[in-house]
Scaffold this motif. Structure first.
Motif, PDB file in Angstrom:
ATOM      1  N   LYS A 123       0.745  -1.305   0.035  1.00  7.49           N
ATOM      2  CA  LYS A 123       0.019  -0.087  -0.180  1.00  7.49           C
ATOM      3  C   LYS A 123       0.760   1.423  -0.071  1.00  7.49           C
ATOM      4  N   ASN A 131      -4.589   2.875  -4.469  1.00  9.95           N
ATOM      5  CA  ASN A 131      -4.298   4.179  -3.928  1.00  9.95           C
ATOM      6  C   ASN A 131      -2.862   4.702  -4.435  1.00  9.95           C
ATOM      7  N   GLN A 223      -4.250   3.961   2.758  1.00  7.37           N
ATOM      8  CA  GLN A 223      -5.152   2.681   2.095  1.00  7.37           C
ATOM      9  C   GLN A 223      -5.139   1.479   2.923  1.00  7.37           C
ATOM     10  N   ARG A 241      -8.678   9.593   5.248  1.00  7.74           N
ATOM     11  CA  ARG A 241      -7.770   9.047   4.547  1.00  7.74           C
ATOM     12  C   ARG A 241      -6.774   9.997   3.991  1.00  7.74           C
ATOM     13  N   SER A 243      -4.581   9.174   1.328  1.00  9.51           N
ATOM     14  CA  SER A 243      -4.219   9.338   0.040  1.00  9.51           C
ATOM     15  C   SER A 243      -5.296   8.944  -1.013  1.00  9.51           C
ATOM     16  N   LYS A 244      -5.218   9.338  -2.231  1.00  8.02           N
ATOM     17  CA  LYS A 244      -6.313   9.276  -3.340  1.00  8.02           C
ATOM     18  C   LYS A 244      -6.462   7.770  -3.833  1.00  8.02           C
ATOM     19  N   CYS A 245      -7.862   7.237  -3.647  1.00 12.26           N
ATOM     20  CA  CYS A 245      -8.115   6.113  -4.083  1.00 12.26           C
ATOM     21  C   CYS A 245      -8.163   5.897  -5.973  1.00 12.26           C
ATOM     22  N   ASP A 252     -12.726   2.233   1.763  1.00 11.28           N
ATOM     23  CA  ASP A 252     -11.959   3.289   1.865  1.00 11.28           C
ATOM     24  C   ASP A 252     -12.213   4.425   0.993  1.00 11.28           C
ATOM     25  N   TYR A 253     -12.920   4.158  -0.314  1.00  9.72           N
ATOM     26  CA  TYR A 253     -13.302   5.414  -1.177  1.00  9.72           C
ATOM     27  C   TYR A 253     -14.393   6.160  -0.613  1.00  9.72           C
ATOM     28  N   GLU A 257     -10.997  12.623   2.495  1.00 10.09           N
ATOM     29  CA  GLU A 257      -9.402  12.618   2.286  1.00 10.09           C
ATOM     30  C   GLU A 257      -9.067  13.905   2.977  1.00 10.09           C
TER      31      GLU A 257
END
Length: 258
Positions: A123, A131, A223, A241, A243-245, A252-253, A257
């Motif tokens: 990850k 991610n 992630q 979170r 980080s970008k998914c 997670d999505y 963020e």
């Protein structure tokens, strides 16, 4: 109905998510199946790698036929909020009492606690399919941003990577003048558990950490289905979170963020 699944992946990212998104169909049709759920990295090596009853226990006796059905062949529900995921999981399952007790021993001194989870290994790589990871230093900058906006009275840090756990411990102690909690368990990458005779106990310890994380007031994470499950267990947690998914996968999505 006897539901069957064999996984060679992570517990939360595969098995637990796969189960949970089939539960609405079973609930709608008043089906309480028997379960033959195995995970080669997390199950009981003395019981063909089954996670039931080693990790979770059904809340209801089976009320259906002995017809064998593959878990992934059951109609899949796309969750969009954590309240629904919480409801269906808790209707069908409970975590084993020894895991719950272990989690309480970890979280017993949490007070207005900030949970920090930094998942390592796959990850943290740019090539990860789930991610776009940020650097460790950028993660710490986000922690500092939270420290400026909130007044926490304790910190709980988690990682599956020993070097990242040490990094977090050193960095966080320089930011916060509050108690910093860690579990006493040695971090281990779940894939490395495959052939270990103690993998069920290692998994129990990991699940206990997730349940302890669910007792935090706010969680900052990268992630990981592992830490996202803390919000399924306790939807009232404020969780972000970093980080970008790359995928639109629950859970997670569906986290904001930071």
């Amino acid at each position: 109905m006897n539901v069957i699944s064999h996984s060679k992946q992570g517990l939360f990212g595969s098995t637990m998510n796969w189960i949970n998104c089939r539960l609405p169909y079973l609930y709608k049709n008043n089906i309480h199946p028997s379960w033959d759920i195995r995970n080669i990295n997390h199950g009981d090596p003395d019981d063909s790698d089954r996670i039931i009853p080693g990790i979770i226990t059904p809340n209801h006796k089976s009320n259906s036929s002995n017809e064998e059905v593959q878990l992934l062949d059951i109609e899949r529900f796309q969750y969009e909020n954590f309240d629904d995921a919480h409801f269906y999981f808790n209707h069908f399952f409970s975590f084993n009492e020894d895991i719950v007790s272990l989690s309480k021993s970890i979280s017993k001194d949490f007070k207005n606690c900030l949970g920090l989870h930094l998942r390592g290994y796959d990850k943290s790589l740019a090539k990860d399919k789930e991610n776009i990871p940020i650097s460790n230093q950028d993660y710490i900058l986000k922690v500092k941003k939270l420290a400026e906006a909130h007044s926490f009275e304790s910190i709980f840090i988690l990682s599956d990577d020993p070097s990242l756990k040490l990094f977090l411990s050193e960095q966080i102690s320089s930011i916060f003048n509050v108690p910093i909690f860690q579990s006493p368990f040695k971090p281990i990458y779940h894939i490395d558990q495959k052939n270990r005779p103690d993998k069920l106990q290692l998994t129990k310890e990991s699940v206990a950490e997730m349940l302890a994380l669910s007792k935090c007031k706010l969680v900052l994470k990268n992630q990981s289905a592992f830490s996202s499950w803390a919000k399924i267990i306790n939807p009232s947690i404020e969780m972000y979170r970093v980080s970008k998914c790359k995928q639109t996968w629950f859970p997670d999505y569906y986290l904001p963020e930071l």
